[in-house]
Design an enzyme around this catalytic site. Structure first.
Site, short mmCIF file in Angstrom:
data_model
loop_
_atom_site.label_atom_id
_atom_site.label_comp_id
_atom_site.label_asym_id
_atom_site.label_seq_id
_atom_site.Cartn_x
_atom_site.Cartn_y
_atom_site.Cartn_z
N ASP A 115 27.98 -41.22 -62.02
CA ASP A 115 28.91 -40.15 -61.67
C ASP A 115 29.24 -39.45 -62.99
O ASP A 115 28.78 -39.85 -64.06
CB ASP A 115 30.16 -40.71 -60.98
CG ASP A 115 30.91 -39.61 -60.18
OD1 ASP A 115 30.67 -38.41 -60.44
OD2 ASP A 115 31.74 -39.95 -59.33
N TRP A 116 30.00 -38.39 -62.92
CA TRP A 116 30.31 -37.55 -64.08
C TRP A 116 30.85 -38.41 -65.24
O TRP A 116 31.99 -38.87 -65.20
CB TRP A 116 31.33 -36.49 -63.69
CG TRP A 116 31.66 -35.51 -64.76
CD1 TRP A 116 32.24 -35.77 -65.97
CD2 TRP A 116 31.45 -34.10 -64.72
NE1 TRP A 116 32.40 -34.62 -66.68
CE2 TRP A 116 31.93 -33.57 -65.94
CE3 TRP A 116 30.92 -33.21 -63.77
CZ2 TRP A 116 31.89 -32.20 -66.24
CZ3 TRP A 116 30.89 -31.86 -64.07
CH2 TRP A 116 31.36 -31.37 -65.29
#
Ligand code: NOJ
Length: 709
Positions: free
Chosen positions: A235-236
């Site tokens: 994820d980010w």
């Protein structure tokens, strides 16, 4: 490929800001994927850099948070869950993919299949509710819908993200392995089995180990047990987050932990580009590990046909087709749940003149009705409830629409209701559109208070005090604690954020053109202090069988006592406001007895006849619940094992039959066994069905009579 080119493929960037240096990296072959780039022309421009200016010409794969629609927005996933109609949601995913693909998007960062027990968690809006089987069905349907059109799905967030302590986003989760496997992992498995081409790591530390560094999740389960070859993307910055998590001393160590746990692509974290080459040179990481990741990335690109067709036709943009708008209306209709009706609904707009006051902060909010995670829709295409009623008003002289919002936005605290109350007095019925603005749910939008925000509770009270029937329509990203308002309302329709066509869908239901069929995909608590509250819980040894002694009934000076106590809160029993699976209709259904028989194969055949005893043709969702009487560990009060949404004309009956294999009745067990050749013991997990009696119930909702409530 050179090592540098391989590492470049593992790098995913968002060039919507800091564009120049990121574009330079694309030209140097140091980027494998981009996201958040808008518009087919812009996407083709960046693609040209990758294909025409780099040595190998490997195309970029372009991703986007396409969550519940692209241009045409369908209800938020929680609302989709309320349809109990995965086939419909699969069609929505197909049309979503058509719109997104035509605009250059090849990879959607959805579905989110995190089973959620806690409505405080803002991302409860993005999943399909609290039920593993229901979530599995919608997750798989969405994967199939996208991928049938050539857009890759990304099932997220792997894993256990939704069980965050306190319902606060990104927070730690502690989930025993057996519960992880019974409740949280099945929807991921279903999505992977449906062919999901990618999986996204979650932000949380699961039992102390953040997912991006979690070898057990990413390799033991995803690769070795499930044999998935889906691309695993972080994820980010979830890789670089290993430093603040307290797992790694610095980002270099974070890169080492992530690659050793087979996180294959780094979203916006820059830890692979910055440190992988160094780690290889130091012998801490093998180049073959990099090769495995790059193979996975290139496989995704081949599967999407990017090597043959890297560009997108700039003249064929698809958006807001009549087909999509019609489907969006249908999904929004099926996602609305009728929670209460004293007979005021449906409104009779055909015969005598009806003065309808439309009020509330969400009656005419083109953007807010779209819900969370909407980047690419143009709100001017939304049709609000007010607009839908006004256009009906234009067609029917028997309807007279009056509008006064009362509050301008959901958090508005202005309690001067004089204008709206004056208009309420002229009305025969009040339609009160309340709830939450879109930004109050979704990522990082957690709430510690689940009441209607702003002065909406006060407005409801003031409207009800006029004596006019109030139909409360709630447009929100989560279940809200609306017990007091439900009491005051004549009818309650829970619509979530219904998307582009929420207005016509709600108007159709309120005026009886469509019969409501939504059912709660998650338990609605009475009070925030009850959460987590979910239907498939254990009963405890002391369920609150009797009316419990609530706080105000405790005598002053009450002595301590030690017998006859049960499990509840002093302010409320354990019963929810609305149980999982609940939803009314304009008609009534009568369920016959559930009959079941064990066959020689060990499977059960479970049957029930449902009669539509009212006067409307309608859909009903029959839900099959099992209860295991005893087991190797305590078993839940009931578990959903199947569901069928059936159409039953008024007066007709329908027989629903389910066949349950022993496997469907199994669950994960844990044992503590000696490790061969040593004197230590280790946990062993296995899936099995206990050889004990089961009972079954085909019912209109989960609440089992006489058990624990
Ligand atoms: C963070 C979110 O957790 C994830 O769901 C989303 O897809 C990425 N950001 C990209 O925007």
């Amino acid at each position: 490929m050179t090592l540098e080119e391989k590492i470049g493929q593992m790098n995913q960037l968002d060039p919507s800001w800091d564009a120049e240096p990121k574009e330079a990296l694309i030209r140097q072959g140091k980027v494998g994927s981009i996201f958040n780039v808008v518009g087919v022309k812009q996407i083709n421009r960046l693609q040209r850099m990758a294909v025409e200016e780099t040595r190998l010409g490997i195309p970029l794969v372009v991703a986007r948070d396409v969550i519940h629609g692209y241009r045409t927005i369908y209800p938020i996933p929680l609302g989709q869950g309320a349809t109990w109609n995965p086939e419909l949601v699969e069609q929505a995913a197909q049309l979503t993919a058509k719109e997104a693909l035509s605009d250059g998007i090849r990879w959607a960062f959805s579905p989110m299949v995190d089973v959620a027990h806690d409505p405080r968690w803002g991302r409860v809006a993005e999943g399909y509710g609290e039920e593993p089987i229901l979530t599995s069905a919608f997750g798989a349907a969405t994967v199939k819908g996208y991928q049938s059109q050539g857009m890759a799905a990304c099932v997220k967030h792997f894993a256990g993200y939704s069980a965050s302590e306190g319902g606060r986003d990104y927070n730690t989760t502690w989930i025993p392995e057996t519960q992880l496997r019974d409740i949280y992992l099945p929807p991921f498995k279903a999505a992977v089995d449906a062919g999901a081409m990618s999986v996204m790591c979650s932000f949380n530390a699961l039992n102390g180990l953040p997912s991006s560094a979690n070898h057990h999740l990413n390799v033991d389960i995803l690769r070795d047990e499930w044999h998935s070859d889906a691309l695993l993307v972080s994820d980010w910055g979830s890789g670089s987050d290993l430093v603040p998590h307290g797992l790694c001393a610095d980002k270099k160590e974070a890169a080492e932990r992530c690659i050793n746990a087979r996180m294959e692509m780094d979203m916006q974290g820059n830890i692979y580009t910055d440190y992988l080459a160094e780690l290889i040179a130091e012998g801490k990481v093998k180049e073959s590990q990099i090769d495995d990741c790059v193979r996975s990335i290139l496989r995704l690109k081949y599967r999407l046909g990017l090597f043959d067709n890297p560009y997108v036709d700039e003249d064929k943009v698809i958006a807001y087709t009549p087909e999509a708008l019609e489907l969006a209306t249908r999904v929004a209709e099926e996602s609305a749940i009728l929670l209460k009706n004293n007979g005021v609904l449906p409104l009779n707009v055909k015969h005598s003149t009806l003065n309808v006051l439309i009020t509330g902060p969400l009656a005419h909010q083109k953007k807010e009705q779209l819900g969370t995670w909407v980047f690419d829709a143009q709100p001017e295409h939304s049709v609000t409830p007010l607009e839908a009623f006004q256009s009906l008003n234009a067609q029917r002289s028997t309807l007279n629409v009056i509008y006064e919002p009362g509050l301008t936005y959901s958090r508005d605290k202005n309690t001067d209701f004089s204008k709206v109350i004056a208009k309420a007095k002229q009305a025969d019925v009040i339609l009160y559109f309340c709830g939450e603005e879109a930004i109050l749910s979704g990522e990082a939008r957690c709430r510690a208070d689940l009441n209607l925000p702003g002065a909406q509770r006060e407005l409801m009270k003031a409207l009800a005090a006029t004596g006019k029937p109030v139909v409360m329509v709630v447009m929100a990203g989560r279940p809200l604690t609306i017990g007091a308002e439900v009491e005051q309302a004549a009818a309650v329709l829970y619509a979530f954020h219904g998307g582009t066509m929420a207005g016509p869908a709600l108007c159709n239901i309120i005026t009886g053109k469509t019969v409501p069929s939504g059912k709660t995909p998650i338990t609605f608590p009475k009070m925030v202090g009850q959460v987590p509250l979910y239907y498939n819980r254990l009963n405890t040894g002391r369920p609150s069988y009797d009316p419990p002694m609530l706080i105000d009934s405790i005598p002053i000076g009450c002595p301590q006592f030690s017998i006859g106590q049960s499990s509840y809160w002093l302010e409320t029993p354990t019963e929810p406001l609305f149980p999982f699976g609940f939803g009314l209709s304009y008609t009534t259904f009568e369920y016959g007895p559930t009959t079941y028989e064990k066959q020689a194969s060990g499977a059960y055949e479970v049957t029930c006849t449902i009669k539509n005893t009212g006067s409307y043709d309608a859909y009903e969702t029959a839900q099959l619940y099992s209860r295991q009487q005893s087991g190797s560990v305590a078993r839940p009060i009931c578990e959903l094992k199947g569901f069928k949404k059936v159409f039953i004309p008024a007066g007709d009956s329908c027989t629903v039959t389910f066949t349950l294999t022993p496997e469907q009745l199994g669950y994960w067990h844990e044992s503590w066994e000696p490790v061969r050749g040593s004197d230590i013991k280790a946990h062993r997990y296995y899936f099995a069905t206990d050889n004990v009696p089961f009972t079954f119930r085909i019912a209109p909702h989960s609440l089992p009579a006489g058990i624990g409530f």
